[in-house]
Design a protein around this motif. Sequence first.
Motif: not given
Length: 295
Positions: A165-182, A204-208
């Motif tokens: 499976s695939y997941f959006v990943c990054g360092h912990e500091r990016y967690r707060r920005g992931y979502g509406p501000l992705a 491409r489909q999620a954020y055209p």
Amino acid sequence: MQYQIGHADLKLILALVRGRTLARAAEQLQVDVSTVFRAIRKLEANLQVALFDKTRRGYTPTQSAKALAEQAERAEQALEAARIALTQGENVISGTVRLTCTDAVLRSLLLPGLAELMPRYPAVALEVATSNTFASLSRRDADIALRLSNAPPEHLIGRRLGRSSYFVCGHERYRRGYGPLATELPWIAPDDSLADHVSVTWLRQAYPSLTPRYRCSSMSSVGSLVGAGLGVAALPDFMISSLDGVERLGPALPGCDTDIWLLTRPDNLSLRSVQILFDELANLLKTRIADVCQA
């Protein structure tokens, strides 16, 4: 009469290709430097071919020398296999097996299995080629392929080892920005050489309207940039555990689950070395995949 190259000539060439200096070659051959110098000069004269270019860094092999050195290495491997067969009996597995996979699969899945498997078969030489396509296997340049695919080529046979499976990943500091501000985050993605990759299709489909800040020619490179803290990316689960400080920022991405296959051509399984490595790798990798995928 044309000069017939012999085993001693091949050993001489291989020693100088590996050593790059007369002194190192002489040490390998257990002779003095002047003997190596005279032997190379004589061999070039007999063959009427330049084998080495003398530079400040030493002796640089020409294409002719490289080709002969490759044959010398094969002869060296064959002799070693024969010696092992004499000491271990007729059931020893020997020969060269060619395996192809991607950089990311090699580092995250295959290497631990090879480290456990290959010491069991000292007479087997393994050639590993990293590629993003099935082409090398189809052209008979490889014997075994480890691939992520939901539709492996029909002319190949193999074993399905698990599902990634695939997941959006990054360092912990990016967690707060992931979502509406992705879309405001620095995204890392494969470049046009991987235009059909499942993570590219999802992005491409999620954020055209999103333009990634970084683009890479391999998933391994994408993972390296994420690990360095440069941004976020969609990564397969088996890569995540090997990246220090990298976390999953959300749930598994819809439509991205991909099967992991170990594949070969049907005729390859008649080769004992290929068949045994195929079966043992499949068992080792299935356990490894169960441990790291979706963990």
